[in-house]
Design a protein around this motif. Structure first.
Motif, PDB file in Angstrom:
ATOM      1  N   PRO A 138       5.888   9.911   1.815  1.00 38.35           N
ATOM      2  CA  PRO A 138       5.769  10.620   0.455  1.00 38.35           C
ATOM      3  C   PRO A 138       4.579  10.452  -0.107  1.00 38.35           C
ATOM      4  O   PRO A 138       4.045  11.317  -0.716  1.00 38.35           O
ATOM      5  CB  PRO A 138       6.984  10.016  -0.221  1.00 38.35           C
ATOM      6  CG  PRO A 138       7.285   9.090   0.609  1.00 38.35           C
ATOM      7  CD  PRO A 138       6.909   9.070   1.889  1.00 38.35           C
ATOM      8  N   ASN A 139       3.928   9.248  -0.491  1.00 40.85           N
ATOM      9  CA  ASN A 139       2.591   8.961  -1.043  1.00 40.85           C
ATOM     10  C   ASN A 139       2.101   7.852  -0.355  1.00 40.85           C
ATOM     11  O   ASN A 139       2.099   6.721  -0.592  1.00 40.85           O
ATOM     12  CB  ASN A 139       3.181   8.582  -2.390  1.00 40.85           C
ATOM     13  CG  ASN A 139       1.719   8.670  -3.436  1.00 40.85           C
ATOM     14  OD1 ASN A 139       0.817   8.437  -2.864  1.00 40.85           O
ATOM     15  ND2 ASN A 139       1.830   8.806  -4.695  1.00 40.85           N
ATOM     16  N   PRO A 140       0.888   8.118   0.609  1.00 40.28           N
ATOM     17  CA  PRO A 140       0.090   7.008   1.235  1.00 40.28           C
ATOM     18  C   PRO A 140      -0.666   6.401   0.173  1.00 40.28           C
ATOM     19  O   PRO A 140      -0.877   5.161   0.427  1.00 40.28           O
ATOM     20  CB  PRO A 140      -0.834   7.957   2.077  1.00 40.28           C
ATOM     21  CG  PRO A 140      -0.636   9.438   1.459  1.00 40.28           C
ATOM     22  CD  PRO A 140       0.433   9.564   1.001  1.00 40.28           C
ATOM     23  N   ARG A 141      -0.901   7.071  -0.822  1.00 36.40           N
ATOM     24  CA  ARG A 141      -1.795   6.106  -1.878  1.00 36.40           C
ATOM     25  C   ARG A 141      -0.907   4.957  -2.406  1.00 36.40           C
ATOM     26  O   ARG A 141      -1.522   3.783  -2.400  1.00 36.40           O
ATOM     27  CB  ARG A 141      -2.059   7.048  -3.073  1.00 36.40           C
ATOM     28  CG  ARG A 141      -2.820   6.316  -4.149  1.00 36.40           C
ATOM     29  CD  ARG A 141      -3.188   7.010  -5.274  1.00 36.40           C
ATOM     30  NE  ARG A 141      -4.307   8.103  -5.032  1.00 36.40           N
ATOM     31  CZ  ARG A 141      -4.167   9.222  -5.089  1.00 36.40           C
ATOM     32  NH1 ARG A 141      -3.185   9.826  -5.946  1.00 36.40           N
ATOM     33  NH2 ARG A 141      -5.222  10.175  -5.080  1.00 36.40           N
ATOM     34  N   GLU A 142       0.229   5.282  -2.689  1.00 40.62           N
ATOM     35  CA  GLU A 142       1.309   4.104  -3.007  1.00 40.62           C
ATOM     36  C   GLU A 142       1.322   3.046  -1.923  1.00 40.62           C
ATOM     37  O   GLU A 142       1.195   1.708  -2.317  1.00 40.62           O
ATOM     38  CB  GLU A 142       2.572   4.582  -3.337  1.00 40.62           C
ATOM     39  CG  GLU A 142       2.798   5.411  -4.792  1.00 40.62           C
ATOM     40  CD  GLU A 142       4.098   5.783  -4.998  1.00 40.62           C
ATOM     41  OE1 GLU A 142       4.973   5.363  -4.231  1.00 40.62           O
ATOM     42  OE2 GLU A 142       4.134   6.680  -5.809  1.00 40.62           O
ATOM     43  N   ILE A 143       1.554   3.413  -0.793  1.00 40.76           N
ATOM     44  CA  ILE A 143       1.736   2.527   0.290  1.00 40.76           C
ATOM     45  C   ILE A 143       0.206   1.650   0.533  1.00 40.76           C
ATOM     46  O   ILE A 143       0.230   0.525   0.558  1.00 40.76           O
ATOM     47  CB  ILE A 143       1.499   3.272   1.662  1.00 40.76           C
ATOM     48  CG1 ILE A 143       3.100   3.904   1.821  1.00 40.76           C
ATOM     49  CG2 ILE A 143       1.696   2.249   2.970  1.00 40.76           C
ATOM     50  CD1 ILE A 143       3.194   4.747   2.901  1.00 40.76           C
ATOM     51  N   GLY A 198      -3.113  15.026  -1.662  1.00 42.03           N
ATOM     52  CA  GLY A 198      -1.984  16.117  -1.429  1.00 42.03           C
ATOM     53  C   GLY A 198      -2.248  16.864  -0.177  1.00 42.03           C
ATOM     54  O   GLY A 198      -1.252  17.987   0.152  1.00 42.03           O
ATOM     55  N   ARG A 199      -3.402  16.783   0.553  1.00 39.83           N
ATOM     56  CA  ARG A 199      -3.399  17.731   1.549  1.00 39.83           C
ATOM     57  C   ARG A 199      -2.423  17.383   2.792  1.00 39.83           C
ATOM     58  O   ARG A 199      -2.096  15.974   2.912  1.00 39.83           O
ATOM     59  CB  ARG A 199      -4.872  17.496   2.330  1.00 39.83           C
ATOM     60  CG  ARG A 199      -4.998  18.131   3.552  1.00 39.83           C
ATOM     61  CD  ARG A 199      -6.456  18.182   4.423  1.00 39.83           C
ATOM     62  NE  ARG A 199      -7.325  19.130   3.523  1.00 39.83           N
ATOM     63  CZ  ARG A 199      -8.409  19.508   3.808  1.00 39.83           C
ATOM     64  NH1 ARG A 199      -9.092  18.690   4.651  1.00 39.83           N
ATOM     65  NH2 ARG A 199      -9.138  20.306   3.102  1.00 39.83           N
ATOM     66  N   GLU A 200      -1.911  18.037   3.509  1.00 35.80           N
ATOM     67  CA  GLU A 200      -0.970  17.861   4.600  1.00 35.80           C
ATOM     68  C   GLU A 200      -1.537  16.972   5.462  1.00 35.80           C
ATOM     69  O   GLU A 200      -2.796  17.018   6.051  1.00 35.80           O
ATOM     70  CB  GLU A 200      -0.595  19.053   5.291  1.00 35.80           C
ATOM     71  CG  GLU A 200       0.567  18.885   6.605  1.00 35.80           C
ATOM     72  CD  GLU A 200       1.719  18.872   5.704  1.00 35.80           C
ATOM     73  OE1 GLU A 200       2.709  18.324   6.513  1.00 35.80           O
ATOM     74  OE2 GLU A 200       2.321  18.967   4.830  1.00 35.80           O
ATOM     75  N   ILE A 201      -0.874  15.683   5.824  1.00 36.07           N
ATOM     76  CA  ILE A 201      -1.083  14.970   6.805  1.00 36.07           C
ATOM     77  C   ILE A 201      -0.649  15.215   8.303  1.00 36.07           C
ATOM     78  O   ILE A 201       0.560  15.389   8.363  1.00 36.07           O
ATOM     79  CB  ILE A 201      -0.484  13.503   6.370  1.00 36.07           C
ATOM     80  CG1 ILE A 201      -1.088  13.007   5.025  1.00 36.07           C
ATOM     81  CG2 ILE A 201      -1.043  12.346   7.664  1.00 36.07           C
ATOM     82  CD1 ILE A 201      -0.490  11.599   4.745  1.00 36.07           C
ATOM     83  N   PRO A 202      -1.516  15.434   9.261  1.00 36.58           N
ATOM     84  CA  PRO A 202      -1.008  15.935  10.708  1.00 36.58           C
ATOM     85  C   PRO A 202       0.088  14.761  11.085  1.00 36.58           C
ATOM     86  O   PRO A 202       0.011  13.453  10.639  1.00 36.58           O
ATOM     87  CB  PRO A 202      -2.241  15.801  11.359  1.00 36.58           C
ATOM     88  CG  PRO A 202      -3.387  15.659  10.552  1.00 36.58           C
ATOM     89  CD  PRO A 202      -2.699  15.162   9.110  1.00 36.58           C
ATOM     90  N   ALA A 250       0.509  13.497  14.122  1.00 37.99           N
ATOM     91  CA  ALA A 250      -0.077  12.288  14.618  1.00 37.99           C
ATOM     92  C   ALA A 250      -0.692  11.131  13.756  1.00 37.99           C
ATOM     93  O   ALA A 250      -0.340   9.908  13.656  1.00 37.99           O
ATOM     94  CB  ALA A 250      -1.130  12.545  15.484  1.00 37.99           C
ATOM     95  N   VAL A 251      -1.053  11.438  12.687  1.00 33.34           N
ATOM     96  CA  VAL A 251      -1.688  10.443  11.634  1.00 33.34           C
ATOM     97  C   VAL A 251      -0.540   9.848  10.810  1.00 33.34           C
ATOM     98  O   VAL A 251      -0.524   8.579  10.386  1.00 33.34           O
ATOM     99  CB  VAL A 251      -2.798  11.111  10.493  1.00 33.34           C
ATOM    100  CG1 VAL A 251      -3.064  10.155   9.604  1.00 33.34           C
ATOM    101  CG2 VAL A 251      -4.135  11.701  11.409  1.00 33.34           C
ATOM    102  N   ARG A 252       0.568  10.772  10.410  1.00 30.40           N
ATOM    103  CA  ARG A 252       1.489   9.925   9.544  1.00 30.40           C
ATOM    104  C   ARG A 252       2.138   9.131  10.565  1.00 30.40           C
ATOM    105  O   ARG A 252       2.510   7.853   9.916  1.00 30.40           O
ATOM    106  CB  ARG A 252       2.703  11.151   9.512  1.00 30.40           C
ATOM    107  CG  ARG A 252       2.354  12.019   8.293  1.00 30.40           C
ATOM    108  CD  ARG A 252       3.487  12.993   7.565  1.00 30.40           C
ATOM    109  NE  ARG A 252       4.037  13.222   8.930  1.00 30.40           N
ATOM    110  CZ  ARG A 252       4.286  14.875   9.157  1.00 30.40           C
ATOM    111  NH1 ARG A 252       3.437  15.601   8.548  1.00 30.40           N
ATOM    112  NH2 ARG A 252       4.985  15.260   9.929  1.00 30.40           N
ATOM    113  N   GLU A 253       2.335   9.094  12.037  1.00 30.97           N
ATOM    114  CA  GLU A 253       2.784   8.383  12.728  1.00 30.97           C
ATOM    115  C   GLU A 253       2.060   7.043  12.866  1.00 30.97           C
ATOM    116  O   GLU A 253       2.590   5.933  12.891  1.00 30.97           O
ATOM    117  CB  GLU A 253       3.113   8.742  14.189  1.00 30.97           C
ATOM    118  CG  GLU A 253       3.846   7.989  15.161  1.00 30.97           C
ATOM    119  CD  GLU A 253       5.231   7.597  14.599  1.00 30.97           C
ATOM    120  OE1 GLU A 253       5.909   6.705  15.256  1.00 30.97           O
ATOM    121  OE2 GLU A 253       5.889   8.289  13.635  1.00 30.97           O
TER     122      GLU A 253
END
Length: 94
Positions: free
Chosen positions: A8-13, A41-45, A47-50
């Motif tokens: 949901p929000n990589p910045r928060e992580i 807000g750009r879509e994260i691929p 593989a990168v999300r994983e």
């Protein structure tokens, strides 16, 4: 556990971990500027999300995993499923 789920929000992580963008994103092979775009807000691929999930949420040090380790784990799971389940359960408890 569902693989490739939305983060949901990589910045928060990143902020919860106390890392700057360079420290956070370089651990998953993404440049600081690329990470900044994902945080904006750009879509994260997938593989990168994983990779983000494995490295920053599950806290797995990918530099320590070797191909042979994965092969042995797969063989153990296939040939001795009960032992594999028992070891997996023990690992979660520690």
């Amino acid at each position: 556990m569902k693989l490739f789920k939305k983060i949901p929000n990589p910045r928060e992580i990143r902020q919860e971990l106390g890392l700057n963008q360079l420290e956070f994103w370089s651990k998953v092979g993404v440049t600081q500027s690329g990470g900044s775009r994902y945080e904006s807000g750009r879509e994260i691929p997938k593989a990168v999300r994983e990779l983000v999930r494995l490295v920053h949420i599950d806290r797995i040090d990918l530099t320590k995993i070797k191909r042979d380790d994965l092969i042995v784990a797969a063989m153990l799971k296939a040939q001795y499923p009960d032992l594999y389940k028992s070891l997996k359960k023990s690992a979660k408890l520690s």
